[in-house]
Design a protein around this motif. Structure first.
Motif, PDB file in Angstrom:
ATOM      1  N   ASN A  49       0.701  -1.151   0.032  1.00  0.00           N
ATOM      2  CA  ASN A  49       0.062   0.032  -0.043  1.00  0.00           C
ATOM      3  C   ASN A  49       0.757   1.198   0.022  1.00  0.00           C
ATOM      4  O   ASN A  49       0.584   2.422  -0.788  1.00  0.00           O
ATOM      5  N   ASP A  50       1.989   1.103   0.775  1.00  0.00           N
ATOM      6  CA  ASP A  50       2.854   2.370   0.928  1.00  0.00           C
ATOM      7  C   ASP A  50       3.643   2.696  -0.640  1.00  0.00           C
ATOM      8  O   ASP A  50       3.585   3.642  -1.023  1.00  0.00           O
ATOM      9  N   TYR A  51       4.115   1.590  -0.967  1.00  0.00           N
ATOM     10  CA  TYR A  51       4.245   1.597  -2.476  1.00  0.00           C
ATOM     11  C   TYR A  51       3.582   2.138  -3.590  1.00  0.00           C
ATOM     12  O   TYR A  51       3.986   3.072  -4.138  1.00  0.00           O
ATOM     13  N   ALA A  52       2.433   1.742  -3.210  1.00  0.00           N
ATOM     14  CA  ALA A  52       1.458   2.145  -4.313  1.00  0.00           C
ATOM     15  C   ALA A  52       1.063   3.825  -4.284  1.00  0.00           C
ATOM     16  O   ALA A  52       0.993   4.453  -5.024  1.00  0.00           O
ATOM     17  N   ALA A  53       1.103   4.266  -2.832  1.00  0.00           N
ATOM     18  CA  ALA A  53       0.784   5.608  -2.602  1.00  0.00           C
ATOM     19  C   ALA A  53       1.976   6.372  -3.072  1.00  0.00           C
ATOM     20  O   ALA A  53       1.876   7.383  -3.784  1.00  0.00           O
ATOM     21  N   GLN A  54       3.353   5.860  -3.234  1.00  0.00           N
ATOM     22  CA  GLN A  54       4.360   6.675  -3.623  1.00  0.00           C
ATOM     23  C   GLN A  54       4.418   6.755  -5.181  1.00  0.00           C
ATOM     24  O   GLN A  54       4.851   7.729  -5.447  1.00  0.00           O
ATOM     25  N   LEU A  55       3.899   5.691  -5.536  1.00  0.00           N
ATOM     26  CA  LEU A  55       3.702   5.323  -7.290  1.00  0.00           C
ATOM     27  C   LEU A  55       2.859   6.547  -7.416  1.00  0.00           C
ATOM     28  O   LEU A  55       3.048   7.262  -8.717  1.00  0.00           O
ATOM     29  N   ILE A  56       1.790   6.754  -6.926  1.00  0.00           N
ATOM     30  CA  ILE A  56       0.769   7.506  -7.324  1.00  0.00           C
ATOM     31  C   ILE A  56       1.259   9.007  -7.178  1.00  0.00           C
ATOM     32  O   ILE A  56       0.910   9.993  -7.950  1.00  0.00           O
ATOM     33  N   HIS A  57       1.996   9.432  -6.004  1.00  0.00           N
ATOM     34  CA  HIS A  57       2.357  10.872  -5.848  1.00  0.00           C
ATOM     35  C   HIS A  57       3.756  11.008  -6.995  1.00  0.00           C
ATOM     36  O   HIS A  57       4.017  12.238  -7.350  1.00  0.00           O
ATOM     37  N   ALA A  58       4.403  10.222  -7.354  1.00  0.00           N
ATOM     38  CA  ALA A  58       5.749  10.175  -8.155  1.00  0.00           C
ATOM     39  C   ALA A  58       5.279  10.149  -9.603  1.00  0.00           C
ATOM     40  O   ALA A  58       5.906  10.920 -10.529  1.00  0.00           O
ATOM     41  N   LYS A  59       4.177   9.410  -9.939  1.00  0.00           N
ATOM     42  CA  LYS A  59       4.127   8.982 -11.536  1.00  0.00           C
ATOM     43  C   LYS A  59       2.794   9.170 -11.690  1.00  0.00           C
ATOM     44  O   LYS A  59       1.994   9.622 -10.838  1.00  0.00           O
ATOM     45  N   GLU A  60       1.945   8.776 -12.749  1.00  0.00           N
ATOM     46  CA  GLU A  60       0.577   8.433 -13.245  1.00  0.00           C
ATOM     47  C   GLU A  60       0.355   7.289 -13.413  1.00  0.00           C
ATOM     48  O   GLU A  60      -0.006   6.687 -14.698  1.00  0.00           O
ATOM     49  N   PRO A  61       0.512   6.258 -12.473  1.00  0.00           N
ATOM     50  CA  PRO A  61       0.168   4.860 -12.639  1.00  0.00           C
ATOM     51  C   PRO A  61      -1.253   4.646 -13.308  1.00  0.00           C
ATOM     52  O   PRO A  61      -2.129   5.201 -12.940  1.00  0.00           O
ATOM     53  N   VAL A  62      -1.361   3.662 -14.329  1.00  0.00           N
ATOM     54  CA  VAL A  62      -2.689   3.583 -15.104  1.00  0.00           C
ATOM     55  C   VAL A  62      -3.374   2.891 -14.024  1.00  0.00           C
ATOM     56  O   VAL A  62      -2.948   1.817 -12.961  1.00  0.00           O
ATOM     57  N   GLU A  63      -4.879   2.709 -14.244  1.00  0.00           N
ATOM     58  CA  GLU A  63      -5.711   1.950 -13.459  1.00  0.00           C
ATOM     59  C   GLU A  63      -5.466   0.799 -13.672  1.00  0.00           C
ATOM     60  O   GLU A  63      -5.266   0.027 -14.714  1.00  0.00           O
ATOM     61  N   ASN A 121       2.183  -8.393   8.322  1.00  0.00           N
ATOM     62  CA  ASN A 121       3.292  -8.833   7.619  1.00  0.00           C
ATOM     63  C   ASN A 121       2.838 -10.354   7.090  1.00  0.00           C
ATOM     64  O   ASN A 121       2.018 -10.929   7.837  1.00  0.00           O
ATOM     65  N   SER A 122       3.911 -10.943   6.498  1.00  0.00           N
ATOM     66  CA  SER A 122       3.381 -12.104   5.780  1.00  0.00           C
ATOM     67  C   SER A 122       4.803 -12.833   5.551  1.00  0.00           C
ATOM     68  O   SER A 122       5.698 -12.533   4.883  1.00  0.00           O
ATOM     69  N   PRO A 123       4.849 -13.874   6.045  1.00  0.00           N
ATOM     70  CA  PRO A 123       6.053 -14.769   5.699  1.00  0.00           C
ATOM     71  C   PRO A 123       6.528 -14.828   4.166  1.00  0.00           C
ATOM     72  O   PRO A 123       5.578 -14.891   3.543  1.00  0.00           O
ATOM     73  N   GLN A 124       7.635 -15.132   4.050  1.00  0.00           N
ATOM     74  CA  GLN A 124       8.224 -15.219   2.572  1.00  0.00           C
ATOM     75  C   GLN A 124       7.334 -16.351   2.055  1.00  0.00           C
ATOM     76  O   GLN A 124       7.292 -17.319   2.301  1.00  0.00           O
ATOM     77  N   GLY A 125       6.641 -15.711   0.851  1.00  0.00           N
ATOM     78  CA  GLY A 125       6.059 -16.674  -0.041  1.00  0.00           C
ATOM     79  C   GLY A 125       5.027 -17.316   0.152  1.00  0.00           C
ATOM     80  O   GLY A 125       4.333 -18.384  -0.372  1.00  0.00           O
ATOM     81  N   ALA A 126       4.415 -16.982   1.485  1.00  0.00           N
ATOM     82  CA  ALA A 126       3.061 -17.954   1.962  1.00  0.00           C
ATOM     83  C   ALA A 126       1.776 -17.416   1.440  1.00  0.00           C
ATOM     84  O   ALA A 126       1.066 -18.262   1.239  1.00  0.00           O
ATOM     85  N   ASN A 127       1.783 -15.988   1.408  1.00  0.00           N
ATOM     86  CA  ASN A 127       0.360 -15.564   1.376  1.00  0.00           C
ATOM     87  C   ASN A 127       0.288 -14.478   0.240  1.00  0.00           C
ATOM     88  O   ASN A 127       1.308 -14.113  -0.476  1.00  0.00           O
ATOM     89  N   ILE A 128      -0.711 -14.174  -0.066  1.00  0.00           N
ATOM     90  CA  ILE A 128      -1.100 -13.052  -0.933  1.00  0.00           C
ATOM     91  C   ILE A 128      -0.884 -11.702  -0.396  1.00  0.00           C
ATOM     92  O   ILE A 128      -2.037 -11.467   0.509  1.00  0.00           O
ATOM     93  N   THR A 129      -0.229 -10.686  -0.756  1.00  0.00           N
ATOM     94  CA  THR A 129      -0.176  -9.383  -0.211  1.00  0.00           C
ATOM     95  C   THR A 129       0.072  -8.508  -1.437  1.00  0.00           C
ATOM     96  O   THR A 129       0.963  -8.672  -1.794  1.00  0.00           O
ATOM     97  N   LEU A 130      -1.042  -7.821  -1.691  1.00  0.00           N
ATOM     98  CA  LEU A 130      -0.791  -7.071  -2.969  1.00  0.00           C
ATOM     99  C   LEU A 130      -1.721  -5.600  -2.848  1.00  0.00           C
ATOM    100  O   LEU A 130      -2.721  -5.645  -2.145  1.00  0.00           O
ATOM    101  N   SER A 131      -1.544  -4.741  -3.759  1.00  0.00           N
ATOM    102  CA  SER A 131      -2.195  -3.617  -3.786  1.00  0.00           C
ATOM    103  C   SER A 131      -2.621  -3.376  -5.257  1.00  0.00           C
ATOM    104  O   SER A 131      -1.675  -3.402  -6.103  1.00  0.00           O
ATOM    105  N   ILE A 132      -3.910  -2.824  -5.541  1.00  0.00           N
ATOM    106  CA  ILE A 132      -4.482  -2.494  -6.609  1.00  0.00           C
ATOM    107  C   ILE A 132      -4.765  -0.965  -7.028  1.00  0.00           C
ATOM    108  O   ILE A 132      -5.537  -0.500  -5.943  1.00  0.00           O
ATOM    109  N   ILE A 133      -4.186  -0.399  -7.716  1.00  0.00           N
ATOM    110  CA  ILE A 133      -4.597   0.676  -8.121  1.00  0.00           C
ATOM    111  C   ILE A 133      -5.615   1.054  -9.033  1.00  0.00           C
ATOM    112  O   ILE A 133      -5.629   0.563  -9.955  1.00  0.00           O
ATOM    113  N   LEU A 134      -6.727   1.819  -8.409  1.00  0.00           N
ATOM    114  CA  LEU A 134      -8.058   1.967  -9.464  1.00  0.00           C
ATOM    115  C   LEU A 134      -8.192   3.412  -9.413  1.00  0.00           C
ATOM    116  O   LEU A 134      -7.521   4.219  -8.751  1.00  0.00           O
ATOM    117  N   ARG A 135      -8.849   3.968 -10.528  1.00  0.00           N
ATOM    118  CA  ARG A 135      -9.076   5.234 -10.695  1.00  0.00           C
ATOM    119  C   ARG A 135     -10.706   5.213 -11.071  1.00  0.00           C
ATOM    120  O   ARG A 135     -11.156   5.554 -12.058  1.00  0.00           O
TER     121      ARG A 135
END
Ligand code: BTN
Length: 247
Positions: free
Chosen positions: A17-31, A52-66
């Motif tokens: 989520n933090d990385y997605a927020a940085q991306l939004i403020h630095a660039k214009e990531p597409v939907e 937190n999530s152990p290495q390779g165990a779970n799904i942890t992701l963020s999706i940027i929508l517009r």
């Protein structure tokens, strides 16, 4: 398919989520842009908790929508979308009833299998962007003691899962429900309501400093929880409820 194009994958990342927020403020990531990691080390949960999530165990992701088309008063529909997508994904693997604990958790057999953390960026009265953070327990089978009532697909199915296949299914379902909340929002909303955890049961409900004993009846169009109590109907704003006294 717009979801997942492009996908930025990291072997290890503090928080998607933090990385997605940085991306939004630095660039214009597409939907549809996804930030995905195999090992989240400083993930955020609700109420400032960690996810937190152990290495390779779970799904942890963020999706940027517009979702510029979505009225900010209906932004709860993004919770509905993510919850339904996760529920449908989990239901493909387990026979048990999959429920949504308002507003953002997915439960199986009274155990939490997934959490959602959404951050919406507003511009005036419009939704400029939305970051949909999803944590879905797939192959983790042990947890630290402080995590209450966790479960995972592997725990429920008694075998390890193909995490890439689960992720693919999840993203297809996110895409599906992103269309549904746009084209047929009332249908999605009804589906969410039907899956409400502890609906129509007497419960002790705690939210921040409030405690009520009542019966969860439904969600109103603004995403508020409607509880029937002895004093009449009470509305809870979106937040995190618990059904036993918080620790
Ligand atoms: C909760 O139930 O407390 C919400 C958990 C949300 C966790 C996900 S994992 C991917 C995304 N990145 C984060 O830092 N948090 C969310």
């Amino acid at each position: 398919m717009i979801i997942g194009r492009p996908t930025y994958f990291f072997e290890s990342l503090a928080s998607t989520n933090d990385y997605a927020a940085q991306l939004i403020h630095a660039k214009e990531p597409v939907e549809g842009t996804i930030i995905d990691t195999a090992h989240q080390t400083q993930g955020h949960g609700q109420k400032g908790r960690i996810w937190n999530s152990p290495q390779g165990a779970n799904i942890t992701l963020s999706i940027i929508l517009r979702p510029h088309w979505l009225d900010i008063e209906r932004q709860f529909m993004l919770n509905v979308m993510a919850s339904l997508a996760i529920m449908e994904t989990v239901s493909a693997y387990v026979a048990n009833d999959v429920k949504v604990k308002w507003p953002n958790d997915v439960y199986v057999n009274h155990h939490k299998i997934s959490g959602i953390l959404i951050h919406n960026g507003l511009q005036g009265k419009l939704l400029n962007y939305s970051i949909i953070g999803i944590g879905l327990n797939v192959n983790q089978t042990t947890w630290p003691e402080e995590i209450l009532y966790p479960t995972s697909l592997a725990r429920l199915c008694s075998h390890q899962m193909d995490i890439a296949a689960v992720k693919e299914r999840l993203l297809e379902n996110v895409e599906k429900y992103y269309h549904v909340i746009r084209q047929n929002p009332s249908c999605a909303f009804e589906q969410y309501q039907r899956a409400l955890y502890r609906r129509d049961e007497v419960s002790d409900i705690y939210l921040n400093d409030t405690h009520v004993r009542g019966i969860i009846r439904k969600i109103d169009p603004y995403g508020r929880l409607m509880v029937a109590t002895i004093e009449g109907q009470q509305l809870f704003e979106v937040g995190e409820i618990s059904f036993s006294k918080p620790l």
